[in-house]
Motif scaffolding. Structure first.
Motif, mmCIF file in Angstrom:
data_model
loop_
_atom_site.group_PDB
_atom_site.id
_atom_site.type_symbol
_atom_site.label_atom_id
_atom_site.label_comp_id
_atom_site.label_asym_id
_atom_site.label_seq_id
_atom_site.Cartn_x
_atom_site.Cartn_y
_atom_site.Cartn_z
ATOM 1 N N ALA A 138 4.543 -34.406 0.401
ATOM 2 C CA ALA A 138 4.062 -34.114 1.754
ATOM 3 C C ALA A 138 2.601 -33.659 1.697
ATOM 4 O O ALA A 138 1.788 -34.017 2.564
ATOM 5 N N ALA A 139 2.267 -32.875 0.664
ATOM 6 C CA ALA A 139 0.889 -32.385 0.520
ATOM 7 C C ALA A 139 -0.075 -33.547 0.276
ATOM 8 O O ALA A 139 -1.160 -33.602 0.865
ATOM 9 N N ILE A 140 0.337 -34.476 -0.576
ATOM 10 C CA ILE A 140 -0.525 -35.635 -0.866
ATOM 11 C C ILE A 140 -0.789 -36.422 0.422
ATOM 12 O O ILE A 140 -1.930 -36.792 0.714
ATOM 13 N N TYR A 141 0.263 -36.612 1.205
ATOM 14 C CA TYR A 141 0.093 -37.313 2.474
ATOM 15 C C TYR A 141 -0.850 -36.527 3.395
ATOM 16 O O TYR A 141 -1.788 -37.082 3.986
ATOM 17 N N ALA A 142 -0.600 -35.234 3.505
ATOM 18 C CA ALA A 142 -1.385 -34.396 4.427
ATOM 19 C C ALA A 142 -2.865 -34.410 4.062
ATOM 20 O O ALA A 142 -3.726 -34.465 4.944
ATOM 21 N N TYR A 143 -3.173 -34.376 2.775
ATOM 22 C CA TYR A 143 -4.586 -34.325 2.384
ATOM 23 C C TYR A 143 -5.322 -35.608 2.762
ATOM 24 O O TYR A 143 -6.526 -35.595 2.975
ATOM 25 N N GLY A 144 -4.575 -36.728 2.865
ATOM 26 C CA GLY A 144 -5.203 -37.940 3.365
ATOM 27 C C GLY A 144 -5.709 -37.738 4.792
ATOM 28 O O GLY A 144 -6.841 -38.111 5.131
ATOM 29 N N VAL A 145 -4.874 -37.114 5.600
ATOM 30 C CA VAL A 145 -5.233 -36.839 6.996
ATOM 31 C C VAL A 145 -6.315 -35.759 7.069
ATOM 32 O O VAL A 145 -7.255 -35.850 7.861
ATOM 33 N N ILE A 146 -6.173 -34.758 6.223
ATOM 34 C CA ILE A 146 -7.137 -33.646 6.221
ATOM 35 C C ILE A 146 -8.523 -34.180 5.861
ATOM 36 O O ILE A 146 -9.511 -33.884 6.548
ATOM 37 N N GLY A 147 -8.593 -34.993 4.814
ATOM 38 C CA GLY A 147 -9.877 -35.491 4.310
ATOM 39 C C GLY A 147 -10.684 -36.230 5.372
ATOM 40 O O GLY A 147 -11.895 -36.014 5.491
ATOM 41 N N VAL A 148 -10.009 -37.062 6.163
ATOM 42 C CA VAL A 148 -10.763 -37.856 7.141
ATOM 43 C C VAL A 148 -11.256 -37.001 8.299
ATOM 44 O O VAL A 148 -12.101 -37.439 9.080
ATOM 45 N N ASN A 149 -10.750 -35.785 8.422
ATOM 46 C CA ASN A 149 -11.216 -34.905 9.493
ATOM 47 C C ASN A 149 -12.286 -33.917 9.025
ATOM 48 O O ASN A 149 -12.704 -33.042 9.776
ATOM 49 N N PHE A 150 -12.687 -34.054 7.781
ATOM 50 C CA PHE A 150 -13.778 -33.224 7.261
ATOM 51 C C PHE A 150 -15.078 -34.014 7.290
ATOM 52 O O PHE A 150 -15.094 -35.216 6.991
ATOM 53 N N GLU A 164 -0.475 -25.741 1.755
ATOM 54 C CA GLU A 164 -0.511 -24.970 0.502
ATOM 55 C C GLU A 164 0.495 -23.824 0.523
ATOM 56 O O GLU A 164 1.136 -23.549 -0.496
ATOM 57 N N ASP A 165 0.648 -23.169 1.668
ATOM 58 C CA ASP A 165 1.682 -22.136 1.770
ATOM 59 C C ASP A 165 3.058 -22.746 1.510
ATOM 60 O O ASP A 165 3.898 -22.157 0.826
ATOM 61 N N GLY A 166 3.262 -23.945 2.056
ATOM 62 C CA GLY A 166 4.545 -24.623 1.890
ATOM 63 C C GLY A 166 4.805 -25.021 0.441
ATOM 64 O O GLY A 166 5.933 -24.911 -0.051
ATOM 65 N N VAL A 167 3.765 -25.471 -0.239
ATOM 66 C CA VAL A 167 3.916 -25.847 -1.649
ATOM 67 C C VAL A 167 4.270 -24.612 -2.492
ATOM 68 O O VAL A 167 5.156 -24.657 -3.350
ATOM 69 N N ALA A 168 3.591 -23.508 -2.225
ATOM 70 C CA ALA A 168 3.912 -22.269 -2.956
ATOM 71 C C ALA A 168 5.361 -21.866 -2.699
ATOM 72 O O ALA A 168 6.088 -21.461 -3.611
ATOM 73 N N GLN A 169 5.802 -22.014 -1.457
ATOM 74 C CA GLN A 169 7.194 -21.668 -1.119
ATOM 75 C C GLN A 169 8.193 -22.589 -1.811
ATOM 76 O O GLN A 169 9.306 -22.162 -2.136
ATOM 77 N N ALA A 170 7.796 -23.835 -2.030
ATOM 78 C CA ALA A 170 8.712 -24.782 -2.670
ATOM 79 C C ALA A 170 8.826 -24.536 -4.173
ATOM 80 O O ALA A 170 9.876 -24.790 -4.767
ATOM 81 N N TRP A 171 7.746 -24.028 -4.773
ATOM 82 C CA TRP A 171 7.782 -23.793 -6.224
ATOM 83 C C TRP A 171 8.464 -22.471 -6.582
ATOM 84 O O TRP A 171 9.015 -22.320 -7.673
ATOM 85 N N ARG A 172 8.413 -21.518 -5.700
ATOM 86 C CA ARG A 172 8.960 -20.190 -6.018
ATOM 87 C C ARG A 172 10.426 -20.241 -6.460
ATOM 88 O O ARG A 172 10.793 -19.622 -7.460
ATOM 89 N N PRO A 173 11.288 -21.010 -5.761
ATOM 90 C CA PRO A 173 12.692 -21.063 -6.212
ATOM 91 C C PRO A 173 12.884 -21.779 -7.546
ATOM 92 O O PRO A 173 13.980 -21.729 -8.111
ATOM 93 N N VAL A 174 11.841 -22.429 -8.044
ATOM 94 C CA VAL A 174 11.951 -23.074 -9.357
ATOM 95 C C VAL A 174 11.899 -22.013 -10.463
ATOM 96 O O VAL A 174 12.497 -22.194 -11.534
ATOM 97 N N ALA A 209 -4.776 -21.957 -0.734
ATOM 98 C CA ALA A 209 -4.531 -21.458 0.629
ATOM 99 C C ALA A 209 -5.544 -20.370 0.986
ATOM 100 O O ALA A 209 -6.054 -20.325 2.110
ATOM 101 N N THR A 210 -5.840 -19.504 0.024
ATOM 102 C CA THR A 210 -6.833 -18.444 0.267
ATOM 103 C C THR A 210 -8.212 -19.047 0.511
ATOM 104 O O THR A 210 -8.943 -18.622 1.412
ATOM 105 N N ARG A 211 -8.570 -20.067 -0.268
ATOM 106 C CA ARG A 211 -9.869 -20.725 -0.061
ATOM 107 C C ARG A 211 -9.956 -21.355 1.318
ATOM 108 O O ARG A 211 -10.963 -21.236 1.998
#
Lengths: 138, 157
Positions: A14-26, A83-93, A116-118
């Motif tokens: 999902a993050a990889i997909y989202a960054y495609g959308v994010i990039g074109v809006n920068f 990024e918050d979502g990715v951190a949440q997904a890794w925590r249960p690992v 996420a902080t950046r």
């Protein structure tokens, strides 16, 4: 362990997909470089998960964004959420892994939290940190 | 009569001294071989660090009030960690900063921030190492604390 890794894989894809959308809006080079390197990091985590999982599920054909993304402010908001979502997904690992695998999971979670902080700083969001990155937010 | 009194008093003194000596011996015996101390909780260093870091931020904001907006939320993060760690360990939350903590060189704002950043880097290492060792029911908390300390390093950049 597969269940947690599969959830982490879904978040990375999902993050990889989202960054495609994010990039074109920068517009600025700085934002774009940052987005590209974040996307690259997520691709590496995705590849790690695909090779670690015994039977990785196929990636979804498409995604629905949580809100329309049409400008820099939207893109930053989405980047923070991703990024918050990715951190949440890794925590249960963490509890279902040991040694090097746990180290990888922690690194993935830490890196997502730092990005996420950046993005929060770029967006002028305060505070720029969360007390417990990866903990599901109520 | 007076002679008897004297000797009785001397007797008392002597037995008192004897008692004292016995007590001292007892003290030395038990003092030298105390009950085996309970091993400190493996997360105690993380708790101590969280308390010390919160105090370090507070000291800097006293001398550099201009940094308060930036630093206060970070100090709050450490206080949240300390509260959660104390709960998990079952320890009382230390209210005072750990003694012997070095004072930040707060004469200049930049120097103070650099010192805090170094402390956060060291604290991140502690948390990362603790995460490797932590049992399943604690590792998520320790991982979040490690991640938070990493974001502090970034926030102080």
């Amino acid at each position: 362990m597969n269940e947690q890794l599969t959830a982490a894989l879904a978040a990375e894809e999902a993050a990889i997909y989202a960054y495609g959308v994010i990039g074109v809006n920068f517009d600025s080079d700085g934002d774009r470089t940052e987005a590209r390197s974040a996307e690259q990091a997520h691709r590496q985590r995705r590849d790690y998960l695909v090779t670690t999982l015994t039977d990785p599920p196929a990636s979804p054909a498409g995604y629905e964004l949580p809100f329309p993304v049409t400008d820099r402010a939207d893109a930053l908001r989405l980047a923070i959420q991703v990024e918050d979502g990715v951190a949440q997904a890794w925590r249960p690992v963490l509890p279902v892994t040991t040694n090097a695998d746990r180290g990888t999971a922690l690194a993935a979670m830490v890196d997502a939290a730092v990005r996420a902080t950046r993005w929060r700083r770029s967006a002028g969001v305060t505070p720029v940190t969360l007390p417990f990155p990866g903990r599901p937010q109520s | 009569m007076s002679g008897l009194g004297h000797s009785r008093r001397r007797l008392l003194v002597v037995s008192g001294a004897g008692f004292g000596a016995a007590a001292l011996t007892g003290c030395a015996l038990f003092g030298g071989d105390p009950e085996p101390p309970k091993a400190p909780d493996p997360l105690q260093p993380l708790l101590d660090e969280a308390v010390a870091l919160a105090a370090a931020y507070d000291r800097v904001t006293v001398t550099q009030p201009g940094l308060s907006g930036r630093l206060a939320p970070l100090a709050d993060d450490h206080r949240a960690h300390a509260a959660e760690l104390a709960r998990v360990i079952g320890a009382a939350l230390p209210s005072a900063p750990a003694p012997g903590g070095s004072e930040p060189a707060a004469s200049q704002a930049n120097a103070a921030v650099t010192d805090l950043r170094k402390a956060e880097q060291a604290a991140q290492k502690t948390a990362t190492a603790a995460c490797r060792q932590a049992p399943g029911e604690r590792v998520a908390l320790v991982g979040s604390i490690a991640a938070c300390r990493a974001t502090h390093v970034e926030a102080l950049r």
